[in-house]
Design a protein around this motif. Structure first.
Motif, mmCIF file in Angstrom:
data_model
loop_
_atom_site.group_PDB
_atom_site.id
_atom_site.type_symbol
_atom_site.label_atom_id
_atom_site.label_comp_id
_atom_site.label_asym_id
_atom_site.label_seq_id
_atom_site.Cartn_x
_atom_site.Cartn_y
_atom_site.Cartn_z
ATOM 1 N N GLU A 148 -12.866 -25.514 -27.397
ATOM 2 C CA GLU A 148 -12.307 -25.361 -28.738
ATOM 3 C C GLU A 148 -13.300 -24.665 -29.674
ATOM 4 O O GLU A 148 -12.934 -23.726 -30.404
ATOM 5 N N ILE A 149 -14.561 -25.098 -29.651
ATOM 6 C CA ILE A 149 -15.579 -24.491 -30.512
ATOM 7 C C ILE A 149 -15.863 -23.061 -30.080
ATOM 8 O O ILE A 149 -16.004 -22.153 -30.911
ATOM 9 N N LEU A 150 -15.940 -22.821 -28.773
ATOM 10 C CA LEU A 150 -16.201 -21.463 -28.283
ATOM 11 C C LEU A 150 -15.074 -20.510 -28.671
ATOM 12 O O LEU A 150 -15.324 -19.339 -28.992
ATOM 13 N N GLN A 151 -13.838 -20.999 -28.654
ATOM 14 C CA GLN A 151 -12.712 -20.158 -29.074
ATOM 15 C C GLN A 151 -12.847 -19.788 -30.550
ATOM 16 O O GLN A 151 -12.568 -18.652 -30.948
ATOM 17 N N ARG A 152 -13.287 -20.744 -31.369
ATOM 18 C CA ARG A 152 -13.487 -20.468 -32.789
ATOM 19 C C ARG A 152 -14.597 -19.442 -32.992
ATOM 20 O O ARG A 152 -14.496 -18.534 -33.824
ATOM 21 N N LEU A 153 -15.692 -19.597 -32.227
ATOM 22 C CA LEU A 153 -16.798 -18.654 -32.335
ATOM 23 C C LEU A 153 -16.390 -17.262 -31.856
ATOM 24 O O LEU A 153 -16.794 -16.245 -32.435
ATOM 25 N N LYS A 154 -15.617 -17.223 -30.802
ATOM 26 C CA LYS A 154 -15.124 -15.936 -30.294
ATOM 27 C C LYS A 154 -14.326 -15.224 -31.383
ATOM 28 O O LYS A 154 -14.457 -14.008 -31.585
ATOM 29 N N PHE A 157 -16.668 -13.875 -34.190
ATOM 30 C CA PHE A 157 -17.438 -12.668 -33.830
ATOM 31 C C PHE A 157 -16.562 -11.661 -33.077
ATOM 32 O O PHE A 157 -17.051 -10.919 -32.232
ATOM 33 N N SER A 158 -15.281 -11.632 -33.396
ATOM 34 C CA SER A 158 -14.341 -10.774 -32.666
ATOM 35 C C SER A 158 -14.646 -9.283 -32.808
ATOM 36 O O SER A 158 -14.204 -8.476 -31.986
ATOM 37 N N ASN A 159 -15.418 -8.918 -33.834
ATOM 38 C CA ASN A 159 -15.760 -7.501 -34.016
ATOM 39 C C ASN A 159 -16.971 -7.080 -33.191
ATOM 40 O O ASN A 159 -17.392 -5.928 -33.244
ATOM 41 N N ASN A 160 -17.542 -8.014 -32.433
ATOM 42 C CA ASN A 160 -18.711 -7.729 -31.594
ATOM 43 C C ASN A 160 -18.300 -7.866 -30.130
ATOM 44 O O ASN A 160 -18.117 -8.972 -29.630
ATOM 45 N N GLN A 161 -18.144 -6.754 -29.449
ATOM 46 C CA GLN A 161 -17.643 -6.773 -28.074
ATOM 47 C C GLN A 161 -18.575 -7.512 -27.122
ATOM 48 O O GLN A 161 -18.123 -8.215 -26.216
ATOM 49 N N ASP A 162 -19.872 -7.347 -27.331
ATOM 50 C CA ASP A 162 -20.844 -8.004 -26.460
ATOM 51 C C ASP A 162 -20.731 -9.524 -26.573
ATOM 52 O O ASP A 162 -20.690 -10.240 -25.568
ATOM 53 N N LEU A 163 -20.667 -10.029 -27.806
ATOM 54 C CA LEU A 163 -20.536 -11.464 -28.003
ATOM 55 C C LEU A 163 -19.175 -11.981 -27.527
ATOM 56 O O LEU A 163 -19.070 -13.073 -26.966
ATOM 57 N N THR A 164 -18.145 -11.197 -27.759
ATOM 58 C CA THR A 164 -16.816 -11.591 -27.285
ATOM 59 C C THR A 164 -16.824 -11.792 -25.782
ATOM 60 O O THR A 164 -16.286 -12.786 -25.256
ATOM 61 N N LYS A 165 -17.461 -10.873 -25.058
ATOM 62 C CA LYS A 165 -17.563 -10.987 -23.595
ATOM 63 C C LYS A 165 -18.377 -12.228 -23.211
ATOM 64 O O LYS A 165 -18.033 -12.942 -22.264
ATOM 65 N N THR A 166 -19.448 -12.506 -23.944
ATOM 66 C CA THR A 166 -20.279 -13.675 -23.657
ATOM 67 C C THR A 166 -19.480 -14.960 -23.812
ATOM 68 O O THR A 166 -19.503 -15.838 -22.941
ATOM 69 N N GLU A 168 -16.274 -15.270 -23.703
ATOM 70 C CA GLU A 168 -15.241 -15.288 -22.658
ATOM 71 C C GLU A 168 -15.811 -15.788 -21.335
ATOM 72 O O GLU A 168 -15.151 -16.543 -20.602
ATOM 73 N N ASP A 169 -17.039 -15.380 -21.012
ATOM 74 C CA ASP A 169 -17.699 -15.858 -19.788
ATOM 75 C C ASP A 169 -17.848 -17.376 -19.818
ATOM 76 O O ASP A 169 -17.558 -18.065 -18.842
ATOM 77 N N LEU A 170 -18.344 -17.900 -20.954
ATOM 78 C CA LEU A 170 -18.564 -19.343 -21.075
ATOM 79 C C LEU A 170 -17.242 -20.099 -21.020
ATOM 80 O O LEU A 170 -17.129 -21.133 -20.340
ATOM 81 N N ILE A 171 -16.233 -19.592 -21.719
ATOM 82 C CA ILE A 171 -14.916 -20.243 -21.702
ATOM 83 C C ILE A 171 -14.336 -20.243 -20.296
ATOM 84 O O ILE A 171 -13.782 -21.250 -19.836
ATOM 85 N N TYR A 172 -14.462 -19.111 -19.592
ATOM 86 C CA TYR A 172 -13.946 -19.027 -18.223
ATOM 87 C C TYR A 172 -14.622 -20.067 -17.326
ATOM 88 O O TYR A 172 -13.961 -20.729 -16.510
ATOM 89 N N HIS A 173 -15.936 -20.217 -17.479
ATOM 90 C CA HIS A 173 -16.675 -21.209 -16.681
ATOM 91 C C HIS A 173 -16.106 -22.603 -16.908
ATOM 92 O O HIS A 173 -15.856 -23.351 -15.955
ATOM 93 N N TYR A 174 -15.878 -22.956 -18.169
ATOM 94 C CA TYR A 174 -15.356 -24.295 -18.471
ATOM 95 C C TYR A 174 -13.908 -24.459 -17.991
ATOM 96 O O TYR A 174 -13.511 -25.544 -17.545
ATOM 97 N N GLU A 175 -13.126 -23.407 -18.084
ATOM 98 C CA GLU A 175 -11.739 -23.496 -17.607
ATOM 99 C C GLU A 175 -11.699 -23.727 -16.088
ATOM 100 O O GLU A 175 -10.838 -24.451 -15.588
ATOM 101 N N LYS A 236 -26.460 -12.109 -12.764
ATOM 102 C CA LYS A 236 -25.753 -10.863 -12.463
ATOM 103 C C LYS A 236 -25.150 -10.352 -13.774
ATOM 104 O O LYS A 236 -25.855 -10.063 -14.707
ATOM 105 N N GLU A 237 -23.836 -10.297 -13.892
ATOM 106 C CA GLU A 237 -23.237 -9.738 -15.108
ATOM 107 C C GLU A 237 -22.523 -10.787 -15.948
ATOM 108 O O GLU A 237 -21.795 -10.443 -16.878
ATOM 109 N N LYS A 238 -22.721 -12.079 -15.626
ATOM 110 C CA LYS A 238 -21.988 -13.117 -16.347
ATOM 111 C C LYS A 238 -22.929 -14.124 -16.985
ATOM 112 O O LYS A 238 -23.998 -14.416 -16.450
ATOM 113 N N TYR A 239 -22.483 -14.687 -18.125
ATOM 114 C CA TYR A 239 -23.231 -15.739 -18.807
ATOM 115 C C TYR A 239 -22.684 -17.112 -18.413
ATOM 116 O O TYR A 239 -21.462 -17.282 -18.242
ATOM 117 N N TYR A 240 -23.614 -18.062 -18.288
ATOM 118 C CA TYR A 240 -23.244 -19.429 -17.930
ATOM 119 C C TYR A 240 -23.964 -20.401 -18.853
ATOM 120 O O TYR A 240 -25.094 -20.148 -19.276
#
Length: 251
Positions: A148-154, A157-166, A168-175, A236-240
């Protein structure tokens, strides 16, 4: 072993507060003798017959043996970054992914449970199963809170593609963890090491967001975004997120 036992304690407190549908008011835990500072609260009034006597604490009946070891040569060095600004990084020595350990948890039966009204039945029958279910629900609810908090942060910072991807990586891990928690009865994932966020390291889940005692050094305008920063590691190319370990039950 002590880390696992600490998480079991948190999970039992979480179970009690969830069952009773209680909220915590941090103002109750201010020490008037120390310039209004907050006192450390560890649930003495919930887990003990006498809050001033540690020998009446139910955790004395739960024994957690230290885990098996890993060879020092197998440890690796990782660079971790502080999200979202990524300006702060540091090197840590850590356990690499896929390492496996064994640990033993024992619950002692004791007539003194009868002195604890809420816990009497909990500890006299199917206790191991109940503790496991407490840990699983604890993980599920707090992972939901983190997502929930990561979605709010995403969104913030929606105007920052790098942070958006970061994010998304963390949210995907938790999902993915949530999916395994639903599908695998004998699996739990918990943060056992460095990098736990506020909610996993406290009972903050039960404090209304507008009452969370935010650190004075932090300029946070929206408590819904607290904690706003967390450590992450890029593999590699993903954040955890850091410190997450899977527990598999073998009974």
């Amino acid at each position: 072993g002590s880390t696992i036992k600490g998480i079991i304690r948190n999970a039992l407190l979480f179970y009690y507060l969830s069952t009773k549908k209680l909220e915590l008011d941090p103002q109750k835990y201010k020490d008037k003798n120390k310039k209004n500072e907050f006192k450390l609260y560890t649930g003495e009034d919930i887990l003990r017959k006498d809050s001033n006597r540690v020998d009446t604490d139910i955790m004395k009946y739960i024994t957690v043996r230290d885990s098996s070891f890993i060879n020092f040569e197998e440890l690796k060095v990782y660079e971790i970054q502080r999200i979202p600004h990524k300006k702060l990084s540091q090197l840590i020595i850590a356990i690499p992914p896929e390492e496996r350990f064994s640990i033993e948890i024992n619950v002692q039966k004791n007539k003194n449970y009868s002195n604890l009204d809420f816990w009497k039945d909990f500890f006299l029958e199917n206790t191991e199963e109940k503790i496991w279910n407490c840990l699983k629900k604890y993980a599920q609810k707090l992972i939901d809170k983190e997502v929930e908090i990561l979605q709010r942060l995403k969104q913030k910072f929606s105007n920052n593609q790098d942070l958006t991807k970061t994010f998304e990586d963390l949210i995907y891990h938790y999902e993915e963890i949530k999916k395994r928690l639903r599908e695998e009865k004998d699996f739990i994932s918990l943060p056992l090491g460095f990098g736990k966020t506020y909610y996993f390291n406290s009972l903050g889940y039960f404090i209304p967001e507008n009452k969370i005692p935010l650190p004075k050094r932090l300029k946070i305008k929206d408590p819904k975004l607290y904690p706003q920063t967390r450590w992450a590691v890029k593999i590699k190319e993903k954040y955890y997120p850091l410190g997450w370990c899977g527990l598999e039950r073998n009974v």
